[in-house]
Motif scaffolding. Structure first.
Motif, mmCIF file in Angstrom:
data_model
loop_
_atom_site.group_PDB
_atom_site.id
_atom_site.type_symbol
_atom_site.label_atom_id
_atom_site.label_comp_id
_atom_site.label_asym_id
_atom_site.label_seq_id
_atom_site.Cartn_x
_atom_site.Cartn_y
_atom_site.Cartn_z
ATOM 1 N N ASN A 283 51.715 26.497 16.168
ATOM 2 C CA ASN A 283 51.317 27.408 15.090
ATOM 3 C C ASN A 283 50.857 26.643 13.855
ATOM 4 O O ASN A 283 51.155 27.015 12.711
ATOM 5 C CB ASN A 283 52.470 28.343 14.713
ATOM 6 C CG ASN A 283 52.778 29.352 15.809
ATOM 7 O OD1 ASN A 283 51.949 29.583 16.689
ATOM 8 N ND2 ASN A 283 53.956 29.940 15.770
ATOM 9 N N GLN A 336 64.901 34.672 16.196
ATOM 10 C CA GLN A 336 63.976 35.215 15.204
ATOM 11 C C GLN A 336 64.672 35.466 13.871
ATOM 12 O O GLN A 336 64.060 35.374 12.807
ATOM 13 C CB GLN A 336 63.344 36.509 15.721
ATOM 14 C CG GLN A 336 62.323 36.277 16.826
ATOM 15 C CD GLN A 336 61.816 37.571 17.425
ATOM 16 O OE1 GLN A 336 62.526 38.589 17.432
ATOM 17 N NE2 GLN A 336 60.598 37.550 17.947
ATOM 18 N N ALA A 341 59.575 30.679 11.875
ATOM 19 C CA ALA A 341 58.642 31.179 12.889
ATOM 20 C C ALA A 341 58.058 30.047 13.739
ATOM 21 O O ALA A 341 57.789 30.234 14.932
ATOM 22 C CB ALA A 341 57.522 31.961 12.209
#
Length: 387
Positions: A283, A336, A341
């Motif tokens: 990410n 989570q 993240a």
């Protein structure tokens, strides 16, 4: 002097056989878990290296690949490290105030040999090899073993010395809340000996030991640097098993040794991100799979959790292999809530047994393949549903 293979059980050291071997030959210490496995077989196929230094020995390692490697430890390196630690007042106090030292780690590994045998012997402290200790003053242990004892509500020690992975801060806090249990974390490897230490409750960075020269190698496109070092504890010779036999690898005394560890250094100390080969870009952020495993361990969920990279069309993603009784949905919900993240896995695979190498370490290659197959299977299911 002749080299001789030794399956180095705790009894081998506690009975005095290790000292006897050092006087007459050069023992090569093998983890007893290797006996009768595919790791032992190649050791008998080729002539053993001849060591020309008295009172020296080899420690056999295999890392996460399973490829045998002998690290040659000369007694001068060992003596330097023993002398350093036993002269520190805080270490002297830690050991001498303990009625006995309870050792949970194998003595055939450098960390166990130094902290669970040679250092207490130099200080005249009784050593008790106990894989499942209860209470006491001092444990020589690891983060996962301390976590298991904590979760099973066993009586814990007053002090613990740990090594092997970055100790989770949440676990250190939980131990403190139980009654002030202190933890000292040693940072180093078989080749390097100790590089630094920290109190995981109070220090985010490792304090590099005096007398160790360091420099930090930058790589293009990376904000982290690789730690390189010179040290009186450093082993300069090792032997890697190749198809044609043992290949000698030497580090000249004038050269720095590359630890393969990435992080960043400041006046506050060395922040360890993780091993270079266990860092991926996920990410848009560089993420250490070692750090993710440490963070998950600190959450106190039962079972083992192994984090691996999975190749995706857009790069690499995170896979998580778990032996937890929780479902993948429950695990994901907890992660989570607790992790950033960038550290959340895209696929979680549950199985009662973690694939292991004969040396007891996780079989990352097999785990990666299983997680990759699971990810691709789910991707195909999504495509079929869409169609």
């Amino acid at each position: 002097m002749a080299s001789v293979l030794r399956f180095a059980t705790n009894e081998y050291f506690l009975s005095g056989n290790f000292e006897s071997d050092l006087k007459s030959q050069n023992p090569i210490l093998i983890d007893p878990l290797w006996k009768g496995t595919k790791l032992e077989a190649p050791l008998h196929h080729f002539p053993l290296p001849i060591l020309d230094s008295p009172n020296s020995f080899c420690i056999l390692t295999s890392g996460s690949t399973g490829l045998p490697k002998m690290v040659w430890k000369k007694w001068e390196e060992i003596e330097n490290e023993i002398s350093y630690w036993t002269k520190l007042p805080e270490i002297q106090t830690l050991y001498t105030k303990a009625d006995r030292v309870q050792v949970q780690v194998p003595l055939c590994h450098l960390y166990g040999l130094l902290w669970g045998f040679l250092i207490p012997k130099r200080l005249g402290v009784l050593v008790e090899g106990n894989p499942n200790p209860k209470g006491g003053d001092l444990w020589i242990t690891s983060a996962p073993q301390l976590q298991k004892a904590f979760l099973s509500e066993k009586k814990l020690p007053l002090h613990a010395i740990v090594s092997g992975m970055k100790f989770p801060v949440p676990l250190a806090r939980s131990l403190r809340d139980l009654g002030g249990i202190s933890v000292t974390e040693i940072y180093g490897a078989t080749e390097t000996g100790a590089i630094g230490f920290r109190d995981p409750l109070r220090q985010n960075r490792f304090q590099i030991l005096p007398g160790i020269e360091t420099k930090y190698k930058s790589e293009e496109g990376m904000t982290e640097t690789e730690l390189q070092m010179k040290s009186p504890f450093l082993s300069h010779t090792s032997f890697l098993l190749k198809e044609e036999g043992w290949e000698e690898q030497t580090i000249p005394p004038s050269e720095y040794y590359s630890t393969n560890d990435l992080g960043n250094f400041s006046e506050l100390g060395w922040f360890l991100l993780g091993r270079k080969d266990r860092i991926i870009k996920h990410n848009g952020k560089r993420v250490s799979l070692d750090q993710i495993e440490s963070e998950i361990l600190g959450l106190g969920m039962e079972g083992e959790f192994i984090s691996v990279p999975i190749a995706d069309e857009l790069g690499e993603i995170i896979g998580l292999f778990s032996s937890s009784n929780l479902s993948d949905v429950e695990i994901l919900r907890i992660l989570q809530k607790e992790l950033p993240a960038s550290h959340i896995p895209r696929v979680i695979l549950n199985n009662p047994e973690i694939p292991k190498l004969p040396n007891g370490k996780p079989d990352y290659l097999s785990i990666t393949k299983l997680c990759t197959d699971e990810y691709r299977s789910k991707q195909n299911q999504k495509k079929n549903t869409t169609n």
